[in-house]
Scaffold this motif. Structure first.
Motif, short mmCIF file in Angstrom:
data_model
loop_
_atom_site.label_atom_id
_atom_site.label_comp_id
_atom_site.label_asym_id
_atom_site.label_seq_id
_atom_site.Cartn_x
_atom_site.Cartn_y
_atom_site.Cartn_z
N PHE A 65 0.81 -1.12 0.09
CA PHE A 65 -0.08 -0.04 0.00
C PHE A 65 0.80 1.16 0.10
N ALA A 66 2.04 1.32 0.84
CA ALA A 66 2.82 2.39 0.91
C ALA A 66 3.49 2.67 -0.62
N ALA A 67 3.69 1.85 -1.50
CA ALA A 67 4.16 1.92 -2.80
C ALA A 67 3.08 2.47 -3.83
N ARG A 69 0.89 5.11 -5.35
CA ARG A 69 0.56 6.44 -5.38
C ARG A 69 -0.79 6.77 -4.93
N GLN A 70 -1.73 6.20 -5.05
CA GLN A 70 -2.95 6.29 -4.84
C GLN A 70 -3.67 6.56 -3.53
N VAL A 71 -2.69 5.68 -2.57
CA VAL A 71 -3.00 5.77 -1.17
C VAL A 71 -2.34 6.85 -0.44
N ASP A 72 -3.15 7.71 0.37
CA ASP A 72 -2.76 8.57 1.11
C ASP A 72 -2.41 8.56 2.56
N GLU A 73 -2.90 7.34 3.06
CA GLU A 73 -2.86 6.94 4.32
C GLU A 73 -3.04 5.64 4.56
N ILE A 74 -2.34 5.05 5.53
CA ILE A 74 -2.46 3.59 5.90
C ILE A 74 -2.95 3.50 7.29
N VAL A 75 -3.96 2.45 7.65
CA VAL A 75 -4.45 2.42 9.12
C VAL A 75 -4.59 0.96 9.44
#
Length: 85
Positions: A65-67, A69-75
């Motif tokens: 998910f960190a890779a 680009r469309q993901v701004d935040e991970i919970v």
């Protein structure tokens, strides 16, 4: 390698704003890692099992998910008893 403390105990802050009358939105990846691994019979949660590359299942998931680009935040949501692991 991402340290567990950097993301497991992460608390999301919601963010909203507007620009020229439009609502700005953030894409949040929510990883549900609350299992205890009882059915798998591994002696612990599956998400904390180490894979062949030396990372846990959870670390691998967060890295994917960190890779993106469309993901701004991970919970990450997981049982409090396993956060220290």
């Amino acid at each position: 390698m991402v340290e567990k403390e950097q993301y497991v105990n992460y608390v999301s802050e919601s963010w909203r704003g507007s620009k020229e009358g439009r609502t700005l939105r953030r894409n949040v990846a929510v990883i549900l890692a609350g299992g205890i691994g009882q059915r798998a019979g591994l002696g612990g949660p599956k998400q904390l099992q180490v894979l062949a590359d030396g990372r846990t299942v959870l670390e691998t998931c967060v890295s994917a998910f960190a890779a993106c680009r469309q993901v701004d935040e991970i919970v990450v949501v997981m049982h409090a008893d396993h956060i220290a692991e």
